[in-house]
Design a protein around this motif. Structure first.
Motif, PDB file in Angstrom:
ATOM      1  N   LYS A  46      60.687   4.876  54.669  1.00  0.00           N
ATOM      2  CA  LYS A  46      61.679   5.782  55.258  1.00  0.00           C
ATOM      3  C   LYS A  46      61.016   7.027  55.838  1.00  0.00           C
ATOM      4  CE  LYS A  46      65.744   3.847  54.205  1.00  0.00           C
ATOM      5  NZ  LYS A  46      66.773   3.481  55.199  1.00  0.00           N
ATOM      6  N   GLY A 142      68.724   3.837  48.797  1.00  0.00           N
ATOM      7  CA  GLY A 142      69.332   4.174  50.084  1.00  0.00           C
ATOM      8  C   GLY A 142      70.354   5.284  49.955  1.00  0.00           C
ATOM      9  N   ASP A 189      71.239  -0.561  54.013  1.00  0.00           N
ATOM     10  CA  ASP A 189      69.910  -0.888  53.488  1.00  0.00           C
ATOM     11  C   ASP A 189      69.930  -2.220  52.747  1.00  0.00           C
ATOM     12  OD1 ASP A 189      68.808   1.362  54.570  1.00  0.00           O
ATOM     13  OD2 ASP A 189      68.650   2.478  52.702  1.00  0.00           O
TER      14      ASP A 189
END
Length: 353
Positions: A46, A142, A189
């Protein structure tokens, strides 16, 4: 996990109560390291995508089951408690989520769904319990990562801290909207992880997951999220003890009621399937029916003497309209929130005004 850096962050009061498990037995170390490796890898992926700096993951020495996000002095912290690791491994143990569970799903379905589950049973290197644990971890990470993005997108420069457990004394409707926003992107996600599984990225030998098996993966993935949210619904993870349900509410406490969140997650997930794979023709009722079937099999296996879902079904019948109305109200608040709007625009996501 960089232990030396972790203790430096503790010394400067950036993190609190870090859990150093390196002196424990090798078998226990392996269990905690599984979570550390998975969450750190997800954070690295990420960070590259969103160009974040000063990011750190750690496990807190706390027996409660919790996950959290913090932005303090420029550091972006995501963490779980050691209780989270223990209880998630318990929740998705192979003794509870096993081939026997899949066989019950096969018996309860017919046609394409039944053949899809049979295909998964024959797929090498596929473990239904590990798959559902991974889906649940994907969702947890997430969700917390979206909070990190919310913190960084907000113009209010203060220390931000949000944990997953409900605080009964702290209500803020903006916070409720942020929670549903985090659930929405966490669901994406999980959806992305399932696509990778479908495409064989997590198998030693790449295999073709056919359409029917893919549909079953989708059911198992959303089922894992709803199972973990049902734990929150009853206020505890240990069903060996007496169960005390959290009474339904709307504008109270730190988080929306778990029923509101579950309905929002199911709606978001269905929209993702419909938009990405319209040919699958999975309607909302069909998705709900299969998730409820999976949850029923799960809880009967885990707690055969407790009628857990009967109370859940009664609340759906009683509060469905109120929950949906509040969910819609939070959506309206979310799209007017500056931090959320900024993030949506950066991702080129269209939203209804």
């Amino acid at each position: 996990m960089d232990i030396d850096f972790m203790y430096k962050l503790k010394e400067y009061n950036i993190i609190d109560n870090p859990f150093d498990y390196k002196y424990l037995d090798a078998e226990i170390i392996e269990k905690y390291q599984f979570f550390a490796d998975q969450f750190e890898k997800l954070y690295e992926e990420k960070n590259e995508r969103y160009n974040l700096t000063d990011c750190f993951f750690y496990i807190r020495d706390d027996i409660s089951c919790n996950a959290f996000a913090r932005n303090k002095r420029g550091y972006n912290i995501i963490g779980i408690t050691k209780g989270y690791a223990v209880q998630m491994l318990e929740a998705f143990d192979e003794k509870i989520i096993s081939n026997n569970s899949i066989n019950k799903l096969i018996e309860s379905n017919n046609g394409s769904i039944s053949s899809g589950y049979k295909k998964l049973l024959k797929t090498n290197d596929f473990s239904v319990s590990k798959f559902m644990l991974n889906c649940s971890n994907q969702f947890t990470f997430g969700h917390e990562f979206q909070h990190i993005l919310q913190f960084n997108s907000s113009k209010i420069i203060v220390e931000n801290y949000i944990s997953e457990n409900i605080d009964l004394s702290n209500f803020c409707i903006k916070r409720h909207a942020w929670e549903l926003d985090a659930d929405f992107f966490a669901t994406w996600d999980v959806f992305g992880y399932i696509l990778n599984v479908k495409n064989g990225y997590y198998f030693k030998n790449k295999q073709d997951i056919n359409e029917n098996a893919f549909i079953c993966l989708l059911f198992l993935g959303i089922g894992s999220i709803c199972i973990t949210k049902t734990f929150s619904y009853f206020g505890k993870w240990n069903y060996k003890n007496d169960i005390k349900k959290i009474n339904f509410y709307t504008k109270k406490h730190s988080h929306p009621h778990p029923l509101v969140r579950i309905l929002h997650i199911l709606d978001s997930y269905h929209d993702q399937i419909k938009d990405s794979f319209p040919s699958l023709k999975i309607d909302k009722q069909g998705l709900l029916n299969n998730v409820m079937l999976l949850m029923e099999i799960y809880f009967k296996t885990q707690s055969p003497n407790k009628k857990i879902l009967s109370s859940f079904f009664k609340d759906i019948d009683r509060y469905l309209n109120i929950a949906n109305e509040y969910k819609d109200e939070l959506y309206d608040i979310a799209i007017k929130d500056e931090a959320i709007r900024t993030l949506l625009n950066k991702r080129n996501i269209k939203f209804k005004e």
